[in-house]
Design an enzyme around this catalytic site. Structure first.
Site, mmCIF file in Angstrom:
data_model
loop_
_atom_site.group_PDB
_atom_site.id
_atom_site.type_symbol
_atom_site.label_atom_id
_atom_site.label_comp_id
_atom_site.label_asym_id
_atom_site.label_seq_id
_atom_site.Cartn_x
_atom_site.Cartn_y
_atom_site.Cartn_z
ATOM 1 N N LYS A 120 42.878 45.589 43.835
ATOM 2 C CA LYS A 120 43.977 44.878 43.829
ATOM 3 C C LYS A 120 45.063 45.760 43.142
ATOM 4 C CE LYS A 120 44.342 42.128 39.620
ATOM 5 N NZ LYS A 120 45.785 42.625 39.017
ATOM 6 N N ASN A 121 44.665 46.499 41.974
ATOM 7 C CA ASN A 121 45.422 47.418 41.211
ATOM 8 C C ASN A 121 45.932 48.574 41.961
ATOM 9 O OD1 ASN A 121 45.687 45.324 39.490
ATOM 10 N ND2 ASN A 121 44.317 46.301 37.956
ATOM 11 N N CYS A 150 49.732 37.787 33.762
ATOM 12 C CA CYS A 150 48.643 37.145 32.853
ATOM 13 C C CYS A 150 49.095 37.067 31.367
ATOM 14 C CB CYS A 150 47.317 37.840 33.107
ATOM 15 S SG CYS A 150 46.291 37.175 34.338
ATOM 16 N N ARG A 182 54.063 42.170 27.159
ATOM 17 C CA ARG A 182 54.056 43.210 28.046
ATOM 18 C C ARG A 182 55.522 43.965 28.358
ATOM 19 N NH1 ARG A 182 49.507 41.671 32.696
ATOM 20 N NH2 ARG A 182 49.690 43.991 33.025
ATOM 21 N N ASP A 204 40.182 45.736 31.389
ATOM 22 C CA ASP A 204 39.842 44.688 32.776
ATOM 23 C C ASP A 204 38.161 44.189 32.548
ATOM 24 O OD1 ASP A 204 42.470 44.938 32.893
ATOM 25 O OD2 ASP A 204 42.342 46.040 34.791
ATOM 26 N N ARG A 219 43.915 35.284 41.582
ATOM 27 C CA ARG A 219 44.886 36.383 41.673
ATOM 28 C C ARG A 219 44.097 37.576 41.877
ATOM 29 N NH1 ARG A 219 48.607 36.139 36.529
ATOM 30 N NH2 ARG A 219 49.522 37.929 37.853
HETATM 31 N N1 EPU Z 1 53.184 48.882 27.533
HETATM 32 C C1 EPU Z 1 54.461 49.026 26.684
HETATM 33 N N2 EPU Z 1 55.576 49.287 27.226
HETATM 34 C C2 EPU Z 1 55.707 49.476 28.777
HETATM 35 C C3 EPU Z 1 54.310 49.590 29.329
HETATM 36 C C4 EPU Z 1 53.265 49.049 28.896
HETATM 37 O O1 EPU Z 1 54.346 48.657 25.580
HETATM 38 O O2 EPU Z 1 56.745 49.851 29.074
HETATM 39 C C5 EPU Z 1 51.978 48.447 26.654
HETATM 40 C C6 EPU Z 1 51.365 47.324 27.464
HETATM 41 O O3 EPU Z 1 51.958 46.047 26.817
HETATM 42 C C7 EPU Z 1 50.020 47.511 27.115
HETATM 43 C C8 EPU Z 1 49.660 48.897 27.236
HETATM 44 O O4 EPU Z 1 50.827 49.406 27.139
HETATM 45 O O5 EPU Z 1 49.523 46.940 25.956
HETATM 46 C C9 EPU Z 1 48.982 49.453 28.738
HETATM 47 O O6 EPU Z 1 49.900 48.978 29.731
HETATM 48 P P1 EPU Z 1 49.933 49.659 31.119
HETATM 49 O O7 EPU Z 1 51.369 49.675 31.483
HETATM 50 O O8 EPU Z 1 49.194 50.669 31.023
HETATM 51 O O9 EPU Z 1 49.384 48.406 32.084
HETATM 52 P P2 EPU Z 1 50.122 47.788 33.239
HETATM 53 O O10 EPU Z 1 50.619 48.690 34.287
HETATM 54 O O11 EPU Z 1 51.005 46.421 32.726
HETATM 55 C C10 EPU Z 1 47.869 47.810 34.724
HETATM 56 C C11 EPU Z 1 46.947 46.646 35.563
HETATM 57 C C12 EPU Z 1 46.256 45.835 34.515
HETATM 58 C C13 EPU Z 1 45.293 46.907 33.625
HETATM 59 C C14 EPU Z 1 46.200 47.868 33.135
HETATM 60 C C15 EPU Z 1 45.576 48.642 32.084
HETATM 61 C C16 EPU Z 1 48.092 46.380 37.782
HETATM 62 C C17 EPU Z 1 48.823 45.329 38.419
HETATM 63 N N3 EPU Z 1 47.657 46.050 36.332
HETATM 64 O O12 EPU Z 1 48.795 47.038 34.017
HETATM 65 O O13 EPU Z 1 45.486 45.148 35.370
HETATM 66 O O14 EPU Z 1 44.905 46.042 32.609
HETATM 67 O O15 EPU Z 1 47.118 48.557 33.969
HETATM 68 O O16 EPU Z 1 44.657 49.581 32.934
HETATM 69 O O17 EPU Z 1 47.894 47.735 37.835
HETATM 70 C C18 EPU Z 1 44.077 43.097 35.573
HETATM 71 O O18 EPU Z 1 43.944 43.598 36.674
HETATM 72 O O19 EPU Z 1 43.517 42.157 35.244
HETATM 73 C C19 EPU Z 1 45.164 43.685 34.859
HETATM 74 C C20 EPU Z 1 45.678 43.141 33.867
#
Ligand code: EPU
Length: 417
Positions: free
Chosen positions: A25-26, A119, A124, A307, A398
């Site tokens: 998915k990701n 979620c 975020r 995750d 999802r």
């Molecule tokens: N963060 C910030 N500012 C930003 C971006 C992130 O403070 O601009 C914080 C977030 O709030 C979080 C941490 O940094 O506390 C990590 O966030 P990251 O940006 O790395 O995660 P993401 O891109 O929002 C993706 C996956 C998530 C997975 C995370 C970490 C996708 C679509 N989502 O999220 O997947 O948990 O990386 O590996 O790729 C899931 O599949 O259940 C899921 C939540």
């Protein structure tokens, strides 16, 4: 796709058999978003049929991409893409809608995207995305739930990510594909899904190279040709089935996996007493008489992924001694804990740390509040005595394709209710 609100599980049956792992998915989500960089046709294989994938396809269609999504293949015709505002009705459906910003900025020099949803696992923010765009020369404005980004000139320059955010890294890569001269991105995320995005783009002609383990150099090109690509396997779905197999004291074989993506997870499961064998794209896990305690801290790749935190907390309740988990990535990823306690789980919480004590889980009516939490509650139902009803399945759909059906195939007594 079956959409039901709840499942009923009669627990206590060890899972046994073989299961195929879906495409990631990701990885699929940023790759689909990156289709907005193309001017031609794309065939993407191994795309999982999930609510988040369908929401992303709807956004692409709104921007002029014509698609057919059938039997795991998404055909995308990207010849008539237009740039227009993505309203909140679209963007709120998934967090990954923010991944549209980079491609639109690269292709059209501007993007207007409603704030993303997704979620509810903690705040975020998108500040790492925005400061990256700004360092590369764009202006970002957030007003009334709408993000507006403008780049007068083509993006170029250097940016060091404050934290190796997965989404920010993906957005900055796609934003830089058509850069003026070159873009250097430092302290990038190295999750396998990022590597998949880079592989997808370089296969179509993008010039993206690692200059050291966490630095990318992206040389601007003028267009991307057609592309055919197979999305890598979903390491989180794979990890979820490994945990479910072991927690139920069963014997499960996964096919179509990428074992290297799961190195640390396999190490932790072995430490907990699982017998694991790996051969090319298969991983088998078997219970050998004991589930031992361990301690886990979630972190960036190649560490233990956030995750899989909720599923592994369930496994830990089945261990012979106390285990601990520290959730370092998201602030609100313990919403499944009160539900597990309803099932007689003995868990103590202190800040980011959960202590999981040996527990005889008992069937109950429980809810789920996020994607991985939904899978965790189902695993809890599989381990519990009696009947468990897990609600809130909209979260499950999802991210997991045919999860309930796959468990049924592995022998679980589970049905939609
Ligand atoms: N963060 C910030 N500012 C930003 C971006 C992130 O403070 O601009 C914080 C977030 O709030 C979080 C941490 O940094 O506390 C990590 O966030 P990251 O940006 O790395 O995660 P993401 O891109 O929002 C993706 C996956 C998530 C997975 C995370 C970490 C996708 C679509 N989502 O999220 O997947 O948990 O990386 O590996 O790729 C899931 O599949 O259940 C899921 C939540």
């Amino acid at each position: 796709m079956v959409i039901a609100d709840s499942v009923l599980i009669n627990g206590g049956i060890p899972l046994k058999g073989q299961v195929s792992i879906q495409g990631s998915k990701n990885a699929a989500l940023p790759i689909l978003a990156a289709s907005l960089l193309f001017n031609d046709e794309i065939y993407l294989h191994n795309v999982p049929d999930l609510l988040d994938i369908r929401s992303m396809l709807e956004i692409l269609e709104y921007l002029g991409v014509q698609y057919i999504f059938k039997n795991g293949t998404a055909y995308l015709n990207c010849k008539n893409i237009i740039n227009k505002r993505i309203p909140v009705e679209f963007s709120k459906k998934l967090r990954a809608s923010s991944l549209i910003m980079g491609p639109l900025l690269a292709r059209f020099g501007s993007a207007e995207v409603g704030m993303p949803g997704g979620c509810n696992i903690g705040p975020r923010p998108l500040n790492y995305h925005f400061s990256g765009f700004e360092d590369l020369g764009a202006k970002v404005l957030v007003e009334d739930g709408l993000i507006t980004i403008n780049a007068g000139e083509k993006l170029e320059g250097e940016h060091t990510l404050e934290f190796p955010s997965v989404g920010a890294t993906e957005n900055l890569i796609t934003a830089s594909v058509f850069s003026g001269r070159k873009v250097i991105l430092k302290n990038i995320a190295k999750e396998p899904e990022i590597i998949d995005l880079i592989n997808f783009l370089t296969k179509a002609g993008a010039k993206i190279a690692f200059t050291d383990v966490t630095t990318l150099e992206i040389e601007g090109i003028t267009s991307l040709g057609s592309n055919e690509y197979r999305v890598r396997p979903d390491r989180i779905e794979a990890g979820t089935f490994l945990i479910a197999g072991f927690a139920t004291k069963g014997n499960v074989r996964l096919v179509g996996v990428e074992p290297d993506d799961l190195g640390f997870v396999l190490h932790k499961l072995e430490e907990m007493g699982a017998h694991i064998s790996v051969e090319r794209d298969t991983i088998a896990i078997a219970y050998k008489g004991e589930i031992k305690a361990t301690n886990i801290k979630t972190t960036i790749f190649p560490g233990f992924p956030t995750d899989l935190q909720s599923p592994i907390t369930v496994l830990m309740t089945q261990a012979t001694r106390n285990s601990t988990v520290v959730e370092n990535i998201f602030d609100n990823r313990y919403q499944h804990i009160p539900e597990l306690i309803k099932m007689n789980a003995k868990i103590e919480m202190q800040d980011k740390t959960a202590t999981l004590c040996p527990s005889n889980l008992v069937g109950a009516k429980v809810d789920s509040f996020d994607l991985r939490g939904a899978a965790a509650m189902i695993i809890a139902g599989l381990c519990a005595s009696g009947t468990t009803r897990v609600s809130g399945l909209k979260h499950l759909f999802r991210g997991y394709e045919s999860f309930v059906e796959k468990l049924e195939f592995l022998g679980a007594d589970i049905c939609y209710a």
